[in-house]
Design a protein around this motif. Sequence first.
Motif, PDB file in Angstrom:
ATOM      1  N   UNK A  55      67.322  22.170  86.629  1.00  0.00           N
ATOM      2  CA  UNK A  55      67.169  23.005  87.521  1.00  0.00           C
ATOM      3  C   UNK A  55      65.525  22.547  88.154  1.00  0.00           C
ATOM      4  N   UNK A  56      65.259  22.494  89.760  1.00  0.00           N
ATOM      5  CA  UNK A  56      64.140  22.158  90.238  1.00  0.00           C
ATOM      6  C   UNK A  56      63.560  23.392  91.077  1.00  0.00           C
ATOM      7  N   UNK A  57      62.495  24.040  90.487  1.00  0.00           N
ATOM      8  CA  UNK A  57      61.808  25.331  91.081  1.00  0.00           C
ATOM      9  C   UNK A  57      61.646  25.091  92.448  1.00  0.00           C
ATOM     10  N   UNK A  63      64.652  25.891  99.741  1.00  0.00           N
ATOM     11  CA  UNK A  63      66.000  26.211 100.174  1.00  0.00           C
ATOM     12  C   UNK A  63      66.083  27.596 100.380  1.00  0.00           C
ATOM     13  N   UNK A  64      65.207  28.430  99.595  1.00  0.00           N
ATOM     14  CA  UNK A  64      65.411  29.752  99.771  1.00  0.00           C
ATOM     15  C   UNK A  64      64.639  30.222 100.928  1.00  0.00           C
ATOM     16  N   UNK A  71      74.307  31.273 100.566  1.00  0.00           N
ATOM     17  CA  UNK A  71      74.811  30.558  99.384  1.00  0.00           C
ATOM     18  C   UNK A  71      74.114  29.084  99.297  1.00  0.00           C
ATOM     19  N   UNK A  72      73.177  28.715 100.264  1.00  0.00           N
ATOM     20  CA  UNK A  72      72.973  27.277 100.493  1.00  0.00           C
ATOM     21  C   UNK A  72      71.872  27.097  99.308  1.00  0.00           C
ATOM     22  N   UNK A  73      70.709  27.722  98.951  1.00  0.00           N
ATOM     23  CA  UNK A  73      69.772  27.442  97.494  1.00  0.00           C
ATOM     24  C   UNK A  73      70.575  27.370  96.554  1.00  0.00           C
ATOM     25  N   UNK A  74      71.687  28.057  96.096  1.00  0.00           N
ATOM     26  CA  UNK A  74      72.484  27.902  95.103  1.00  0.00           C
ATOM     27  C   UNK A  74      73.175  26.561  95.061  1.00  0.00           C
ATOM     28  N   UNK A  75      73.899  26.246  96.202  1.00  0.00           N
ATOM     29  CA  UNK A  75      74.750  25.150  96.533  1.00  0.00           C
ATOM     30  C   UNK A  75      73.793  23.779  96.425  1.00  0.00           C
ATOM     31  N   UNK A  76      72.632  24.019  96.987  1.00  0.00           N
ATOM     32  CA  UNK A  76      71.587  22.715  96.664  1.00  0.00           C
ATOM     33  C   UNK A  76      71.303  22.383  95.341  1.00  0.00           C
ATOM     34  N   UNK A  77      70.969  23.577  94.558  1.00  0.00           N
ATOM     35  CA  UNK A  77      70.860  23.489  93.161  1.00  0.00           C
ATOM     36  C   UNK A  77      71.760  22.760  92.516  1.00  0.00           C
ATOM     37  N   UNK A  78      73.241  23.211  92.644  1.00  0.00           N
ATOM     38  CA  UNK A  78      74.343  22.685  92.050  1.00  0.00           C
ATOM     39  C   UNK A  78      74.575  21.155  92.435  1.00  0.00           C
ATOM     40  N   UNK A  79      74.430  20.651  93.565  1.00  0.00           N
ATOM     41  CA  UNK A  79      74.476  19.518  94.226  1.00  0.00           C
ATOM     42  C   UNK A  79      73.767  18.787  93.571  1.00  0.00           C
TER      43      UNK A  79
END
Length: 87
Positions: A55-57, A63-64, A71-79
């Motif tokens: 995870x990168x804060x 992204x937030x 949902x984009x911030x979480x999607x980028x975290x997962x990607x």
Amino acid sequence: MTVAVATPFNMDEQAFLQTMDRLIERFDRYSSGRCFADLDRIRLEHDMEGPLSLFDDVVHELADDLFGGTSWPVNLDMDRSYWIGSK
């Protein structure tokens, strides 16, 4: 009768684009190999074994800032986590 009053939407395009550039630069670290060099350095400095958090804060905060409650911030975290995990 209720009257709806629309408030004007003011978008700071310059700040949006600057934040987008910072997000892209941060995300690109993971495809350039710099991320893995940093992780190896951290492991050596702190005598750590095992995996570090993927995870990168900074990526999440950028992204937030850009995409808010979508949902984009979480999607980028997962990607990003998938990208690192596949290396």
